[in-house]
Design a protein around this motif. Structure first.
Motif, PDB file in Angstrom:
ATOM      1  N   GLY A   6       0.840  -1.180   0.000  1.00 48.11           N
ATOM      2  CA  GLY A   6       0.000   0.000   0.000  1.00 48.11           C
ATOM      3  C   GLY A   6       0.878   1.234   0.000  1.00 48.11           C
ATOM      4  O   GLY A   6       2.096   1.164   0.202  1.00 48.11           O
ATOM      5  N   TYR A   7       0.252   2.374  -0.253  1.00 48.66           N
ATOM      6  CA  TYR A   7       1.002   3.618  -0.259  1.00 48.66           C
ATOM      7  C   TYR A   7       1.361   4.025   1.165  1.00 48.66           C
ATOM      8  O   TYR A   7       0.590   3.831   2.095  1.00 48.66           O
ATOM      9  CB  TYR A   7       0.192   4.734  -0.924  1.00 48.66           C
ATOM     10  N   GLY A   8       2.538   4.598   1.332  1.00 51.04           N
ATOM     11  CA  GLY A   8       2.951   5.082   2.638  1.00 51.04           C
ATOM     12  C   GLY A   8       4.202   5.941   2.537  1.00 51.04           C
ATOM     13  O   GLY A   8       4.764   6.144   1.454  1.00 51.04           O
ATOM     14  N   GLU A   9       4.626   6.430   3.667  1.00 48.49           N
ATOM     15  CA  GLU A   9       5.802   7.297   3.752  1.00 48.49           C
ATOM     16  C   GLU A   9       7.083   6.591   3.340  1.00 48.49           C
ATOM     17  O   GLU A   9       8.095   7.244   3.067  1.00 48.49           O
ATOM     18  CB  GLU A   9       5.946   7.844   5.176  1.00 48.49           C
ATOM     19  N   HIS A  10       7.057   5.277   3.283  1.00 45.83           N
ATOM     20  CA  HIS A  10       8.267   4.534   2.908  1.00 45.83           C
ATOM     21  C   HIS A  10       8.737   4.892   1.503  1.00 45.83           C
ATOM     22  O   HIS A  10       9.934   4.837   1.231  1.00 45.83           O
ATOM     23  CB  HIS A  10       8.055   3.022   3.058  1.00 45.83           C
ATOM     24  N   PHE A  11       7.846   5.280   0.627  1.00 47.21           N
ATOM     25  CA  PHE A  11       8.271   5.681  -0.721  1.00 47.21           C
ATOM     26  C   PHE A  11       9.107   6.959  -0.674  1.00 47.21           C
ATOM     27  O   PHE A  11      10.102   7.079  -1.374  1.00 47.21           O
ATOM     28  CB  PHE A  11       7.073   5.845  -1.656  1.00 47.21           C
ATOM     29  N   LYS A  12       8.715   7.910   0.152  1.00 45.34           N
ATOM     30  CA  LYS A  12       9.491   9.138   0.303  1.00 45.34           C
ATOM     31  C   LYS A  12      10.866   8.841   0.896  1.00 45.34           C
ATOM     32  O   LYS A  12      11.873   9.395   0.464  1.00 45.34           O
ATOM     33  CB  LYS A  12       8.748  10.141   1.190  1.00 45.34           C
ATOM     34  N   GLU A  13      10.903   7.972   1.879  1.00 42.59           N
ATOM     35  CA  GLU A  13      12.175   7.618   2.517  1.00 42.59           C
ATOM     36  C   GLU A  13      13.116   6.925   1.526  1.00 42.59           C
ATOM     37  O   GLU A  13      14.306   7.226   1.477  1.00 42.59           O
ATOM     38  CB  GLU A  13      11.935   6.723   3.730  1.00 42.59           C
ATOM     39  N   ILE A  14      12.583   6.007   0.742  1.00 42.44           N
ATOM     40  CA  ILE A  14      13.397   5.328  -0.275  1.00 42.44           C
ATOM     41  C   ILE A  14      13.908   6.338  -1.297  1.00 42.44           C
ATOM     42  O   ILE A  14      15.079   6.304  -1.692  1.00 42.44           O
ATOM     43  CB  ILE A  14      12.585   4.205  -0.959  1.00 42.44           C
ATOM     44  N   GLY A  15      13.049   7.268  -1.708  1.00 40.35           N
ATOM     45  CA  GLY A  15      13.458   8.303  -2.645  1.00 40.35           C
ATOM     46  C   GLY A  15      14.556   9.183  -2.085  1.00 40.35           C
ATOM     47  O   GLY A  15      15.511   9.535  -2.787  1.00 40.35           O
ATOM     48  N   ARG A  16      14.432   9.537  -0.809  1.00 39.89           N
ATOM     49  CA  ARG A  16      15.468  10.368  -0.158  1.00 39.89           C
ATOM     50  C   ARG A  16      16.789   9.615  -0.052  1.00 39.89           C
ATOM     51  O   ARG A  16      17.850  10.172  -0.300  1.00 39.89           O
ATOM     52  CB  ARG A  16      15.008  10.792   1.239  1.00 39.89           C
ATOM     53  N   ARG A  17      16.722   8.372   0.341  1.00 41.34           N
ATOM     54  CA  ARG A  17      17.952   7.600   0.573  1.00 41.34           C
ATOM     55  C   ARG A  17      18.635   7.129  -0.697  1.00 41.34           C
ATOM     56  O   ARG A  17      19.855   7.129  -0.791  1.00 41.34           O
ATOM     57  CB  ARG A  17      17.646   6.362   1.423  1.00 41.34           C
ATOM     58  N   TYR A  18      17.841   6.664  -1.664  1.00 38.32           N
ATOM     59  CA  TYR A  18      18.432   5.967  -2.806  1.00 38.32           C
ATOM     60  C   TYR A  18      18.122   6.593  -4.169  1.00 38.32           C
ATOM     61  O   TYR A  18      18.712   6.183  -5.157  1.00 38.32           O
ATOM     62  CB  TYR A  18      17.952   4.511  -2.829  1.00 38.32           C
ATOM     63  N   GLY A  19      17.210   7.545  -4.198  1.00 38.50           N
ATOM     64  CA  GLY A  19      16.787   8.128  -5.473  1.00 38.50           C
ATOM     65  C   GLY A  19      17.735   9.199  -5.946  1.00 38.50           C
ATOM     66  O   GLY A  19      18.734   9.486  -5.301  1.00 38.50           O
ATOM     67  N   PRO A  20      17.443   9.789  -7.055  1.00 33.83           N
ATOM     68  CA  PRO A  20      16.296   9.479  -7.907  1.00 33.83           C
ATOM     69  C   PRO A  20      16.543   8.215  -8.727  1.00 33.83           C
ATOM     70  O   PRO A  20      17.658   7.731  -8.828  1.00 33.83           O
ATOM     71  CB  PRO A  20      16.190  10.709  -8.816  1.00 33.83           C
ATOM     72  N   PHE A  21      15.466   7.703  -9.319  1.00 32.55           N
ATOM     73  CA  PHE A  21      15.526   6.483 -10.106  1.00 32.55           C
ATOM     74  C   PHE A  21      15.199   6.785 -11.564  1.00 32.55           C
ATOM     75  O   PHE A  21      14.400   7.662 -11.858  1.00 32.55           O
ATOM     76  CB  PHE A  21      14.520   5.450  -9.579  1.00 32.55           C
ATOM     77  N   ASP A  22      15.814   6.042 -12.470  1.00 33.62           N
ATOM     78  CA  ASP A  22      15.500   6.187 -13.888  1.00 33.62           C
ATOM     79  C   ASP A  22      14.095   5.675 -14.184  1.00 33.62           C
ATOM     80  O   ASP A  22      13.378   6.231 -15.010  1.00 33.62           O
ATOM     81  CB  ASP A  22      16.507   5.443 -14.758  1.00 33.62           C
ATOM     82  N   ILE A  23      13.724   4.583 -13.538  1.00 36.79           N
ATOM     83  CA  ILE A  23      12.401   3.986 -13.772  1.00 36.79           C
ATOM     84  C   ILE A  23      11.925   3.303 -12.492  1.00 36.79           C
ATOM     85  O   ILE A  23      12.737   2.757 -11.738  1.00 36.79           O
ATOM     86  CB  ILE A  23      12.428   2.980 -14.946  1.00 36.79           C
ATOM     87  N   ALA A  24      10.640   3.366 -12.260  1.00 40.56           N
ATOM     88  CA  ALA A  24      10.007   2.648 -11.145  1.00 40.56           C
ATOM     89  C   ALA A  24       8.938   1.738 -11.721  1.00 40.56           C
ATOM     90  O   ALA A  24       8.079   2.193 -12.477  1.00 40.56           O
ATOM     91  CB  ALA A  24       9.394   3.624 -10.153  1.00 40.56           C
ATOM     92  N   LEU A  25       9.007   0.457 -11.407  1.00 43.22           N
ATOM     93  CA  LEU A  25       7.976  -0.498 -11.781  1.00 43.22           C
ATOM     94  C   LEU A  25       7.120  -0.709 -10.547  1.00 43.22           C
ATOM     95  O   LEU A  25       7.589  -1.293  -9.556  1.00 43.22           O
ATOM     96  CB  LEU A  25       8.587  -1.823 -12.243  1.00 43.22           C
ATOM     97  N   LEU A  26       5.910  -0.185 -10.569  1.00 36.48           N
ATOM     98  CA  LEU A  26       5.042  -0.216  -9.395  1.00 36.48           C
ATOM     99  C   LEU A  26       3.708  -0.872  -9.729  1.00 36.48           C
ATOM    100  O   LEU A  26       3.133  -0.614 -10.784  1.00 36.48           O
ATOM    101  CB  LEU A  26       4.797   1.201  -8.873  1.00 36.48           C
ATOM    102  N   GLU A  27       3.219  -1.683  -8.812  1.00 37.48           N
ATOM    103  CA  GLU A  27       1.941  -2.355  -9.012  1.00 37.48           C
ATOM    104  C   GLU A  27       0.812  -1.338  -8.994  1.00 37.48           C
ATOM    105  O   GLU A  27       0.828  -0.400  -8.205  1.00 37.48           O
ATOM    106  CB  GLU A  27       1.734  -3.446  -7.954  1.00 37.48           C
ATOM    107  N   CYS A  28      -0.146  -1.526  -9.891  1.00 35.44           N
ATOM    108  CA  CYS A  28      -1.244  -0.569  -9.945  1.00 35.44           C
ATOM    109  C   CYS A  28      -2.587  -1.239 -10.164  1.00 35.44           C
ATOM    110  O   CYS A  28      -3.538  -0.587 -10.555  1.00 35.44           O
ATOM    111  CB  CYS A  28      -0.992   0.492 -11.020  1.00 35.44           C
ATOM    112  N   GLY A  29      -2.697  -2.501  -9.929  1.00 36.26           N
ATOM    113  CA  GLY A  29      -3.980  -3.164 -10.164  1.00 36.26           C
ATOM    114  C   GLY A  29      -4.415  -3.986  -8.984  1.00 36.26           C
ATOM    115  O   GLY A  29      -3.692  -4.140  -8.000  1.00 36.26           O
ATOM    116  N   GLN A  30      -5.611  -4.512  -9.091  1.00 33.52           N
ATOM    117  CA  GLN A  30      -6.180  -5.388  -8.069  1.00 33.52           C
ATOM    118  C   GLN A  30      -6.277  -4.695  -6.715  1.00 33.52           C
ATOM    119  O   GLN A  30      -5.912  -5.234  -5.685  1.00 33.52           O
ATOM    120  CB  GLN A  30      -5.382  -6.696  -7.980  1.00 33.52           C
ATOM    121  N   TYR A  31      -6.760  -3.471  -6.725  1.00 32.56           N
ATOM    122  CA  TYR A  31      -6.912  -2.675  -5.513  1.00 32.56           C
ATOM    123  C   TYR A  31      -8.369  -2.705  -5.068  1.00 32.56           C
ATOM    124  O   TYR A  31      -9.273  -3.039  -5.831  1.00 32.56           O
ATOM    125  CB  TYR A  31      -6.472  -1.227  -5.761  1.00 32.56           C
TER     126      TYR A  31
END
Length: 113
Positions: A6-31
């Motif tokens: 699910g969505y959460g603050e962990h995405f911001k933390e990952i972006g701060r620590r390891y980003g930016p990224f060239d591409i993100a493959l993220l699940e977007c179905g079956q919600y």
């Protein structure tokens, strides 16, 4: 590549620590409203890609199995609509200069940020 989450603050933390990224493959179905901590809603996918600092987003985990109550292609359509609403470009000048690569990528769900 994101897994079932699910969505959460962990995405911001990952972006701060390891980003930016060239591409993100993220699940977007079956919600659905009963499992928000397992699968993101399409609009959250766009937000997560932004939080990660992703230059491109490839929505995955949609259209293969019908596990939720939404139409199979609804999620990717909502991702594209949200990216447009947030004024994210689908492809950049390099894609257009490459002779239509942006169209090919767009058809397969690759949305540029």
């Amino acid at each position: 590549m994101g897994g079932d989450s699910g969505y959460g603050e962990h995405f911001k933390e990952i972006g701060r620590r390891y980003g930016p990224f060239d591409i993100a493959l993220l699940e977007c179905g079956q919600y659905g409203k009963y499992w928000p901590k397992i699968h993101m809603f399409p609009e959250q996918v766009v937000q997560a890609a932004g939080d990660l600092g992703a230059k491109k987003l490839m929505p995955v985990h949609w259209g293969k199995f019908s596990l939720a109550l939404h139409p199979w292609n609804e999620s990717v359509k909502r991702v594209v609509a949200e990216a447009a609403r947030m004024q994210r470009a689908y492809y950049d000048a390099d894609d257009r200069a490459a002779g239509g690569a942006g169209t090919f990528l767009s058809e397969f769900g690759l949305v540029g940020f």
